[in-house]
Design a protein around this motif. Structure first.
Motif, PDB file in Angstrom:
ATOM      1  N   VAL A 174       3.741  16.085   3.594  1.00  0.00           N
ATOM      2  CA  VAL A 174       4.520  15.575   2.891  1.00  0.00           C
ATOM      3  C   VAL A 174       3.965  14.539   2.057  1.00  0.00           C
ATOM      4  O   VAL A 174       2.888  14.074   2.168  1.00  0.00           O
ATOM      5  N   GLU A 175       4.611  13.800   0.984  1.00  0.00           N
ATOM      6  CA  GLU A 175       3.902  12.712   0.036  1.00  0.00           C
ATOM      7  C   GLU A 175       3.873  11.622   1.117  1.00  0.00           C
ATOM      8  O   GLU A 175       4.609  11.102   2.007  1.00  0.00           O
ATOM      9  N   CYS A 176       2.532  11.069   0.928  1.00  0.00           N
ATOM     10  CA  CYS A 176       2.345   9.834   1.656  1.00  0.00           C
ATOM     11  C   CYS A 176       2.109   8.537   0.902  1.00  0.00           C
ATOM     12  O   CYS A 176       1.222   8.759   0.020  1.00  0.00           O
ATOM     13  N   LEU A 177       3.006   7.696   0.859  1.00  0.00           N
ATOM     14  CA  LEU A 177       3.081   6.435   0.015  1.00  0.00           C
ATOM     15  C   LEU A 177       1.979   5.634   0.422  1.00  0.00           C
ATOM     16  O   LEU A 177       1.483   4.782  -0.447  1.00  0.00           O
ATOM     17  N   LEU A 178       1.704   5.505   1.696  1.00  0.00           N
ATOM     18  CA  LEU A 178       0.582   4.503   1.817  1.00  0.00           C
ATOM     19  C   LEU A 178       0.358   4.548   3.577  1.00  0.00           C
ATOM     20  O   LEU A 178       1.061   5.269   4.183  1.00  0.00           O
ATOM     21  N   ASN A 179      -0.901   4.514   3.949  1.00  0.00           N
ATOM     22  CA  ASN A 179      -1.448   4.735   5.215  1.00  0.00           C
ATOM     23  C   ASN A 179      -2.592   3.793   5.698  1.00  0.00           C
ATOM     24  O   ASN A 179      -3.347   2.883   4.655  1.00  0.00           O
ATOM     25  N   HIS A 180      -2.980   3.752   6.948  1.00  0.00           N
ATOM     26  CA  HIS A 180      -3.857   2.785   7.446  1.00  0.00           C
ATOM     27  C   HIS A 180      -4.402   3.577   8.389  1.00  0.00           C
ATOM     28  O   HIS A 180      -3.618   4.083   9.351  1.00  0.00           O
ATOM     29  N   LEU A 181      -5.744   3.715   8.620  1.00  0.00           N
ATOM     30  CA  LEU A 181      -6.591   4.324   9.531  1.00  0.00           C
ATOM     31  C   LEU A 181      -5.824   5.981   9.751  1.00  0.00           C
ATOM     32  O   LEU A 181      -5.669   6.500  10.982  1.00  0.00           O
ATOM     33  N   LYS A 182      -5.979   6.686   8.524  1.00  0.00           N
ATOM     34  CA  LYS A 182      -5.883   7.916   8.252  1.00  0.00           C
ATOM     35  C   LYS A 182      -6.843   8.695   8.005  1.00  0.00           C
ATOM     36  O   LYS A 182      -7.643   8.400   7.137  1.00  0.00           O
ATOM     37  N   LYS A 183      -7.182   9.919   8.772  1.00  0.00           N
ATOM     38  CA  LYS A 183      -8.318  10.698   8.513  1.00  0.00           C
ATOM     39  C   LYS A 183      -8.066  11.984   8.289  1.00  0.00           C
ATOM     40  O   LYS A 183      -7.397  12.688   9.235  1.00  0.00           O
TER      41      LYS A 183
ATOM     42  N   GLN B  85      -5.494  14.808   7.784  1.00  0.00           N
ATOM     43  CA  GLN B  85      -4.017  14.989   7.977  1.00  0.00           C
ATOM     44  C   GLN B  85      -3.666  14.372   9.418  1.00  0.00           C
ATOM     45  O   GLN B  85      -2.660  14.801   9.676  1.00  0.00           O
ATOM     46  N   GLU B  86      -4.599  13.543   9.722  1.00  0.00           N
ATOM     47  CA  GLU B  86      -4.364  12.896  11.053  1.00  0.00           C
ATOM     48  C   GLU B  86      -4.206  11.314  11.214  1.00  0.00           C
ATOM     49  O   GLU B  86      -5.031  10.821  10.448  1.00  0.00           O
ATOM     50  N   LEU B  87      -3.474  10.749  11.746  1.00  0.00           N
ATOM     51  CA  LEU B  87      -3.276   9.565  12.016  1.00  0.00           C
ATOM     52  C   LEU B  87      -4.022   9.209  13.247  1.00  0.00           C
ATOM     53  O   LEU B  87      -3.711   9.336  14.468  1.00  0.00           O
ATOM     54  N   LEU B  88      -4.967   8.050  13.321  1.00  0.00           N
ATOM     55  CA  LEU B  88      -5.641   7.641  14.380  1.00  0.00           C
ATOM     56  C   LEU B  88      -5.019   6.577  14.976  1.00  0.00           C
ATOM     57  O   LEU B  88      -3.921   6.041  14.481  1.00  0.00           O
ATOM     58  N   PRO B  89      -5.437   6.367  16.254  1.00  0.00           N
ATOM     59  CA  PRO B  89      -4.862   5.126  17.089  1.00  0.00           C
ATOM     60  C   PRO B  89      -4.803   3.735  16.488  1.00  0.00           C
ATOM     61  O   PRO B  89      -5.654   3.668  15.810  1.00  0.00           O
ATOM     62  N   LYS B  90      -3.650   3.302  16.380  1.00  0.00           N
ATOM     63  CA  LYS B  90      -3.306   2.023  15.785  1.00  0.00           C
ATOM     64  C   LYS B  90      -3.054   2.141  14.274  1.00  0.00           C
ATOM     65  O   LYS B  90      -3.093   1.299  13.479  1.00  0.00           O
ATOM     66  N   GLY B  91      -3.068   3.360  13.610  1.00  0.00           N
ATOM     67  CA  GLY B  91      -2.727   3.766  12.430  1.00  0.00           C
ATOM     68  C   GLY B  91      -1.581   3.816  12.019  1.00  0.00           C
ATOM     69  O   GLY B  91      -0.701   4.044  13.078  1.00  0.00           O
ATOM     70  N   PHE B  92      -0.819   3.799  10.792  1.00  0.00           N
ATOM     71  CA  PHE B  92       0.211   4.165  10.314  1.00  0.00           C
ATOM     72  C   PHE B  92       0.230   4.798   8.992  1.00  0.00           C
ATOM     73  O   PHE B  92      -0.584   4.454   8.422  1.00  0.00           O
ATOM     74  N   ALA B  93       1.471   5.540   8.827  1.00  0.00           N
ATOM     75  CA  ALA B  93       1.771   6.162   7.443  1.00  0.00           C
ATOM     76  C   ALA B  93       3.047   5.841   7.046  1.00  0.00           C
ATOM     77  O   ALA B  93       3.831   6.181   7.867  1.00  0.00           O
ATOM     78  N   LEU B  94       3.370   5.919   5.866  1.00  0.00           N
ATOM     79  CA  LEU B  94       4.645   5.767   5.304  1.00  0.00           C
ATOM     80  C   LEU B  94       4.715   6.934   4.458  1.00  0.00           C
ATOM     81  O   LEU B  94       4.206   6.951   3.414  1.00  0.00           O
ATOM     82  N   LEU B  95       5.702   7.690   4.618  1.00  0.00           N
ATOM     83  CA  LEU B  95       5.967   9.404   4.213  1.00  0.00           C
ATOM     84  C   LEU B  95       7.235   9.113   3.580  1.00  0.00           C
ATOM     85  O   LEU B  95       8.308   8.807   3.976  1.00  0.00           O
ATOM     86  N   LYS B  96       7.243   9.941   2.412  1.00  0.00           N
ATOM     87  CA  LYS B  96       8.303  10.316   1.789  1.00  0.00           C
ATOM     88  C   LYS B  96       8.893  11.806   1.526  1.00  0.00           C
ATOM     89  O   LYS B  96       7.890  12.578   1.193  1.00  0.00           O
ATOM     90  N   TYR B  97       9.870  12.059   1.800  1.00  0.00           N
ATOM     91  CA  TYR B  97      10.381  13.262   1.586  1.00  0.00           C
ATOM     92  C   TYR B  97      11.789  13.451   1.110  1.00  0.00           C
ATOM     93  O   TYR B  97      12.682  12.723   1.505  1.00  0.00           O
ATOM     94  N   GLU B  98      12.208  14.559   0.471  1.00  0.00           N
ATOM     95  CA  GLU B  98      13.492  15.000   0.479  1.00  0.00           C
ATOM     96  C   GLU B  98      14.262  15.686   1.354  1.00  0.00           C
ATOM     97  O   GLU B  98      13.682  16.213   2.373  1.00  0.00           O
ATOM     98  N   THR B  99      15.561  15.080   1.616  1.00  0.00           N
ATOM     99  CA  THR B  99      16.491  15.516   2.857  1.00  0.00           C
ATOM    100  C   THR B  99      17.810  15.991   2.072  1.00  0.00           C
ATOM    101  O   THR B  99      18.225  15.975   1.022  1.00  0.00           O
ATOM    102  N   GLU B 100      18.556  16.884   3.024  1.00  0.00           N
ATOM    103  CA  GLU B 100      20.064  17.059   2.698  1.00  0.00           C
ATOM    104  C   GLU B 100      20.929  16.238   3.101  1.00  0.00           C
ATOM    105  O   GLU B 100      22.053  16.525   2.995  1.00  0.00           O
ATOM    106  N   ARG B 101      20.555  14.924   3.635  1.00  0.00           N
ATOM    107  CA  ARG B 101      21.253  14.068   4.181  1.00  0.00           C
ATOM    108  C   ARG B 101      22.162  13.462   3.119  1.00  0.00           C
ATOM    109  O   ARG B 101      21.522  13.047   2.071  1.00  0.00           O
ATOM    110  N   SER B 102      23.352  13.250   3.192  1.00  0.00           N
ATOM    111  CA  SER B 102      24.337  12.601   2.208  1.00  0.00           C
ATOM    112  C   SER B 102      24.591  11.198   2.665  1.00  0.00           C
ATOM    113  O   SER B 102      24.580  10.658   3.785  1.00  0.00           O
TER     114      SER B 102
END
Length: 570
Positions: free
Chosen positions: A542-551, A553-570
């Motif tokens: 999915v769309e990755c807005l921002l990440n740290h320690l990403k290699k 399509q994997e997130l390394l230990p102590k890493g983080f990623a902010l992901l954005k995606y469309e949902t059906e939630r209202s």
């Protein structure tokens, strides 16, 4: 089921209005009973005996001991009666004010139902709309930036880069903040919280001798007005620090008592055990045990009027956007109730933030504070990052507990922080680990509420306990050549621009050491994933807005990623 753990209380943090015809209802169960099916059985109280509606009560999360269910219920009639139907496996029963019933007699329900008798508009805690929409930035004024080089600087006794002492002065001032307003706007800051600006002998100004005078070390009346004008031009709010628990011993009213003792008309403005106040032995109430900071008697109507006039003056004269309240939990509830009326009459959108380090629910029911400095949040993040036994599941439970302490309105406005002028720098508490600091900031800036960044955190400033946490800002570390600063700025800008991070419904889950904090709005979800485990974590496509320690399509230990995606939630 563990019936002893089941709890609900009407007209409380378990049942509260968020608008004229919208009510939030919560129910607490034992954590081990989290799979129970809960149904809210509700209706207009005068017709409840003959007509009820039923709606499932959704599960919203667990803390370390309990499971919570919650619904936002629209009302056609604001006179509400309700009970709960609880079912788990073969066991089912009704829960009401009268206790537990295998069969509930609706004909006699008026004797035992829970009720919200009437939603009165004046009782609703109205949120300050701009709170939660961006990020606060706390400035310890003497150490942020100096802008006025024409002032008398004979008081300055340390170099900007020196390690501070409790009594040293570096020369920061209001003009320095004004000159850095472009920087703050570019960083993504939307509100400033300034430590006290009033006349005082100290560098911190928490011992005030004149509440109507700006300390000349910091500037003039015009300097403050220019600062506020420049901030407001950029859409940045300005909140000042109110020190109404205590004053300086040099305050003229206290000095009058020193001279005239019981004969002073100000004697009862303070709490003195004797005819005259004496420092040795100390015979009057103070902040902590500091003789130079006599405590106000805020139960005295004359003191109340004196301090309330001060609160109103700075809002009306300088158009400040609110008050942070120093040592607020040691001041009378009656004073804060009057304080709220005065402040909100002067500016309904002025925020009131208490300095309460613990559960402050008695102050947060809409009649006193809007929110507090949420030190419990900083402790939860610190424990999660530094203690190996505390994994993502533990953090989700800890933060759920904090959310359930308060109403929706308070959670929206709580000043969440990692550190402040009263603590070690968070980086020091993390042993200097910048990756840990970045993932902590990512949680802070994604979680619901009003995040607050202590000046210099964006450049990973270090510092031990007060006064070491109050070092001069190192401006040479600001800029795109500093990757840490760039990452922090990127997260701050997302917080400022992504509506989902400001208003989204919160959901927290954990899976195999990965903590996931989701914010939902209609059709959009932004999800923070934090890898607190020891193995790489695969990320979804999915769309990755921002990440740290990403290699890849994997997130390394102590890493983080902010992901954005469309949902059906209202």
């Amino acid at each position: 089921m563990n019936r002893a753990a089941i709890y609900h209380e009407p007209d409380s943090r378990y049942c509260f209005a968020i608008s004229d015809k919208m009510l939030v209802i919560r129910l607490r169960l034992a954590k081990e009973d989290k799979d129970a099916q809960i149904t809210l059985v509700y209706g207009m109280k005068y017709e409840y005996y003959k007509r009820q509606q039923r709606i499932p009560l959704p599960f919203v999360g667990c803390d370390h001991l309990h499971a919570y269910y919650e619904i936002c219920l629209p009302l056609e009639d604001v006179r509400l009666a309700y009970i709960f139907h609880v079912k788990q496996g073969e066991e089912e029963f009704y829960y009401s004010e009268g206790g537990f019933f295998d069969v509930y007699d609706f004909d006699l329900s008026y004797q035992t139902y829970f009720q919200m008798p009437y939603v009165n508009a004046v009782d609703i805690h109205r949120p300050v709309e701009w709170m939660g929409k961006g990020t606060f930035y706390q400035i310890f004024i003497d150490r942020f930036a100096r802008g006025d080089f024409e002032k008398d600087d004979s008081y300055i006794d340390m170099a900007w880069s020196d390690k501070p002492t409790p009594r040293s002065f570096a020369g920061g001032d209001l003009t320095g903040i004004t000159q850095k307003m472009d920087y703050l706007e570019d960083l993504g800051i939307t509100a400033l919280y300034l430590t006290p600006i009033f006349q005082s002998l100290s560098n911190h100004k928490y011992d005030i001798s004149d509440y109507y005078a700006i300390d000349p070390q910091f500037g003039t009346s015009m300097a403050l007005k220019e600062l506020i004008a420049e901030a407001h031009y950029r859409g940045i709010k300005v909140v000042l620090d109110a020190v109404f628990n205590h004053s300086s011993h040099l305050l003229p009213e206290f000095q009058d008592v020193v001279v005239h003792g019981r004969e002073s008309k100000y004697y009862d403005w303070f709490m003195i055990d004797g005819d005259y106040p004496t420092m040795k032995p100390l015979n009057y109430e103070t902040f902590a045990t500091v003789a130079e900071m006599p405590k106000w008697n805020t139960s005295n109507p004359e003191v109340q009027a004196y301090l309330l006039d001060i609160a109103k003056y700075w809002i009306e004269e300088y158009h400040i956007d609110g008050w942070r309240l120093d040592v607020s939990d040691e001041i009378s509830h009656e004073f804060w109730r009057q304080f709220r009326k005065v402040v909100k009459n002067a500016n309904p959108e002025a925020v009131i933030i208490g300095e309460n380090w613990h559960d402050a629910y008695p102050y947060l029911q809409g009649d006193q504070f809007d929110s507090i400095m949420n030190y419990a949040f900083s402790k939860a993040i610190l424990d999660y990052v530094t203690k190996k036994a505390y994994d993502g599941k533990w953090l989700a439970e800890a933060l759920t507990n904090l959310r359930m302490r308060n109403t929706w309105q308070v959670n929206q406005m709580n000043l969440n922080l990692l550190d402040s002028h009263d603590t070690h720098r968070f980086l020091n508490q993390l042993g200097g680990d910048r990756d840990d600091l970045l993932l902590s900031l990512a949680i802070l800036l994604t979680f619901e509420g009003s995040p607050c960044l202590y000046y210099g955190t964006e450049i990973a400033m270090a510092g031990g306990y007060d006064p070491d946490c109050r070092r001069g800002f190192d401006w040479e570390k600001v800029g795109t050549t500093n990757p840490f600063w760039v990452t922090v700025r990127d997260i701050l800008r997302l917080r400022k621009t992504e509506k989902c991070l400001q208003e989204g419904v919160t959901e927290m889950v954990a899976d195999n050491g990965v903590f996931m904090l989701k914010r939902h709005t209609a059709g959009v979800t932004i999800e923070l994933r934090v890898n607190g485990g020891n193995e790489n974590h695969p990320l979804p496509q999915v769309e990755c807005l921002l990440n740290h320690l990403k290699k890849g399509q994997e997130l390394l230990p102590k890493g983080f990623a902010l992901l954005k995606y469309e949902t059906e939630r209202s």
